[in-house]
Write a protein that holds these residues in place. Structure first.
Motif, short mmCIF file in Angstrom:
data_model
loop_
_atom_site.label_atom_id
_atom_site.label_comp_id
_atom_site.label_asym_id
_atom_site.label_seq_id
_atom_site.Cartn_x
_atom_site.Cartn_y
_atom_site.Cartn_z
N ASN A 69 5.95 8.07 -2.65
CA ASN A 69 5.96 7.32 -4.06
C ASN A 69 6.36 5.89 -3.78
O ASN A 69 7.46 5.55 -4.44
CB ASN A 69 6.66 7.95 -5.12
N GLY A 70 6.31 5.22 -2.71
CA GLY A 70 6.82 4.00 -2.19
C GLY A 70 8.27 3.98 -1.73
O GLY A 70 8.55 2.63 -1.20
N GLN A 71 8.46 5.21 -1.45
CA GLN A 71 9.98 5.20 -1.05
C GLN A 71 9.85 5.43 0.60
O GLN A 71 9.21 6.81 0.82
CB GLN A 71 10.95 6.04 -1.45
N LEU A 72 10.43 4.71 1.45
CA LEU A 72 10.29 4.80 2.95
C LEU A 72 11.18 6.21 3.25
O LEU A 72 12.54 6.10 3.05
CB LEU A 72 10.92 3.81 3.77
N LEU A 73 10.62 7.35 3.76
CA LEU A 73 11.64 8.51 4.36
C LEU A 73 11.95 8.25 5.54
O LEU A 73 12.90 9.14 5.91
CB LEU A 73 10.83 9.68 3.91
N TRP A 79 0.63 -1.17 0.17
CA TRP A 79 -0.03 0.00 -0.04
C TRP A 79 0.65 1.36 0.04
O TRP A 79 0.26 2.47 -0.14
CB TRP A 79 -0.77 0.04 1.14
N ALA A 80 2.26 1.04 0.07
CA ALA A 80 2.95 2.26 -0.03
C ALA A 80 3.16 2.75 -1.37
O ALA A 80 3.64 3.80 -1.67
CB ALA A 80 4.50 1.86 0.74
N ASP A 81 3.24 1.72 -2.18
CA ASP A 81 3.23 2.11 -3.74
C ASP A 81 2.43 3.09 -4.31
O ASP A 81 1.08 3.16 -4.01
CB ASP A 81 3.38 0.96 -4.25
N ALA A 88 2.05 8.31 1.75
CA ALA A 88 1.42 7.17 2.26
C ALA A 88 2.18 7.05 3.82
O ALA A 88 3.34 7.10 4.03
CB ALA A 88 1.79 5.86 1.63
N ILE A 89 1.23 7.01 4.73
CA ILE A 89 1.67 6.86 6.11
C ILE A 89 0.94 5.66 6.66
O ILE A 89 -0.19 5.27 6.68
CB ILE A 89 1.16 8.08 6.85
N SER A 135 1.16 3.29 -7.33
CA SER A 135 0.41 2.67 -8.30
C SER A 135 -0.91 1.98 -7.47
O SER A 135 -1.77 1.58 -8.56
CB SER A 135 1.08 1.66 -9.32
N VAL A 136 -0.75 2.07 -6.34
CA VAL A 136 -1.90 0.97 -5.64
C VAL A 136 -3.30 1.71 -5.92
O VAL A 136 -3.34 3.16 -5.77
CB VAL A 136 -1.66 1.08 -4.30
N ASN A 137 -4.27 1.23 -6.17
CA ASN A 137 -5.61 1.86 -6.42
C ASN A 137 -6.36 1.91 -5.11
O ASN A 137 -6.79 0.98 -4.55
CB ASN A 137 -6.48 0.94 -7.39
N ASP A 138 -6.57 3.03 -4.64
CA ASP A 138 -7.15 3.14 -3.23
C ASP A 138 -8.48 4.09 -3.40
O ASP A 138 -9.11 4.40 -2.36
CB ASP A 138 -6.12 4.09 -2.32
N SER A 139 -9.13 3.86 -4.41
CA SER A 139 -10.38 4.47 -4.94
C SER A 139 -11.34 4.07 -3.94
O SER A 139 -12.34 4.48 -3.74
CB SER A 139 -10.78 4.48 -6.22
N HIS A 140 -11.29 2.72 -3.64
CA HIS A 140 -12.30 2.06 -2.69
C HIS A 140 -12.08 1.95 -1.25
O HIS A 140 -12.92 1.61 -0.43
CB HIS A 140 -12.47 0.32 -3.07
#
Length: 439
Positions: free
Chosen positions: A153-157, A74-76, A191-192, A78-83
């Motif tokens: 964008n999927g990269q852990l900061l 879910w960090a990516d 993403a958190i 490209s994940v579809n989070d519309s739902h």
């Protein structure tokens, strides 16, 4: 050994032979210096965020996508989070948390349709970074239950605490995360990943993010980060100054103990001060550093510091009058053991009886001090304040306010009382050096 070869005695420190009047003067002076330092820190930390910084660093509030559970993918971006469901992280106007005074505070996921849920959850939203050549930072959420990881964008900061198979939660404090150098003028997915430590003690509005993160350009991001840290320091400065004062009082008391008419009281009071100081100091340690995890902090407070400090104060004050009551000593030790067991097993049914039992013992001793104790007025006032400081939770249950916000920073009733009780206890110990005053 002859007198000519006997080693000379080490000179005693100045405090050992100082007069009670001199010691009292120093106690008052140092108390005023400590009070002044606290007031200055509260005034600096309690200032609102500068308008220019807040304009340059808008909060990323408003609607976020939210999903309970955990899936590293879910960090990516490209994940579809519309739902996913939508959760609004906009805080009510002028809202603050009920502890430090953090601005822009809102209820967690338990107040947004997930009552009682503990564990993992994810927040996601699209963020547009304004164009420009300057670097950009994300200022992390300053209040989270309990730890988090922040991805761009999927990269852990980075994040607060350690998530994963064996999570280690620590106190949330200001953190800053640099976005990639080429982020200006682009759109990314923030993403958190949040984890709330399962615990029987949770607030009805707990869970997840309580203060939304912010997007800021440099150098404004660094300036706002420093403002946030000043607020965090101010929020717990009393929990540093008062324990230091307690440790200083312990040192003075041990030096003067041999001159006192109440050496047994002083010895046990020093033990009680150690437990009380550690209980307060841990609040600053867990809020400013990673040295102590949240479960360790809670365990130390409930299992060690609180029951042991209550028992030690009971034993100490039981020796203020001429003959201590042995039955009170025994009852205090038994109740302390019950309290430690209650803290270790999370048995709420035992917590209330042990606290009320120790409260009853302390009130009984207080009545005896009022009736027949030496230095009656000063001793009664000091003991009453220490008693109240340890039972503010019970006072809250009957409607007594427990926290106020001078300069916009939370200061608890316990902290106010200790600010008076510590110098009073020091003066009381000094008065026991004056034989005329204790006859």
């Amino acid at each position: 050994m002859t007198s000519s070869t006997r080693p000379a005695a080490a000179p005693a420190g100045p405090a050992r032979h100082a007069s009670p009047r001199t010691l009292a003067t120093w106690i008052v002076l140092l108390s005023l210096i400590g009070l002044g330092a606290v007031i200055v820190t509260l005034a600096i930390g309690g200032r609102p965020d500068p308008a220019a910084l807040r304009a340059a660093a808008p909060q990323l509030d408003g609607p976020w996508r939210f999903h309970t559970g955990d899936d590293p993918s879910w960090a990516d971006a490209s994940v579809n989070d519309s739902h996913w469901e939508t959760m609004d992280l906009s805080a009510p106007a002028s809202s603050i948390d009920g502890d430090v005074g953090l601005p822009n505070y809102l209820g967690g996921w338990m107040a947004h349709g997930h009552p009682g849920y503990q564990g993992y959850a994810w927040y996601r939203r699209t963020v547009m970074v304004p164009p420009g050549t300057q670097g950009w930072d994300i200022l992390g959420p300053t209040a989270v239950d309990d730890g988090y990881e922040l991805y761009w964008n999927g990269q852990l900061l980075g994040g607060s605490g350690r998530l994963g198979a064996s999570p280690r939660m620590v106190g949330t404090r200001p953190l800053i995360f640099a976005l990639p150098a080429d982020s200006g003028g682009t759109t990314g997915v923030l993403a958190i990943r949040v984890f709330m430590q399962p615990s029987p003690d949770f607030a009805a509005n707990g869970g997840g993010i309580h203060v939304a993160p912010a997007l800021a350009p440099r150098p404004q991001s660094r300036e706002l980060y420093h403002v946030q840290w000043w607020r965090t320091i101010a929020g717990y400065i009393v929990e540093l100054v008062e324990p230091l004062a307690m440790f200083a009082l312990i040192g003075m008391a041990l030096v003067l103990r041999s001159r006192s008419s109440h050496p047994r009281f002083i010895g046990l009071a020093c033990i009680a001060l150690v437990f009380s100081a550690m209980n307060r100091l841990d609040n600053a340690i867990v809020s400013w550093t990673d040295l102590q995890s949240l479960p360790t902090y809670a365990w130390l407070s409930k299992v060690l510091w609180t029951p042991l400090s209550l028992a030690a104060w009971t034993l100490a004050w039981n020796r203020w009058c001429q003959r201590p009551w042995r039955t009170v000593d025994g009852a205090a030790l038994v109740l302390a053991a019950v309290g430690m067991a209650a803290g270790a097993t999370h048995l709420v049914a035992l917590t209330r009886p042990y606290r009320l039992g120790l409260l009853a013992l302390l009130v009984l001793i207080l009545l005896r001090v009022v009736r027949e104790g030496p230095l009656r007025i000063l001793a009664t006032a000091t003991m009453a304040l220490i008693l109240i400081a340890h039972f503010t939770g019970e006072l809250r249950a009957i409607g007594v306010a427990e926290i106020w916000f001078p300069f916009g920073i939370g200061v608890t009733l316990t902290q106010y009382i200790y600010a008076i009780a510590i110098p009073l206890l020091a003066l009381l110990i000094v008065r026991t050096l004056d034989s005329n005053s204790v006859r």
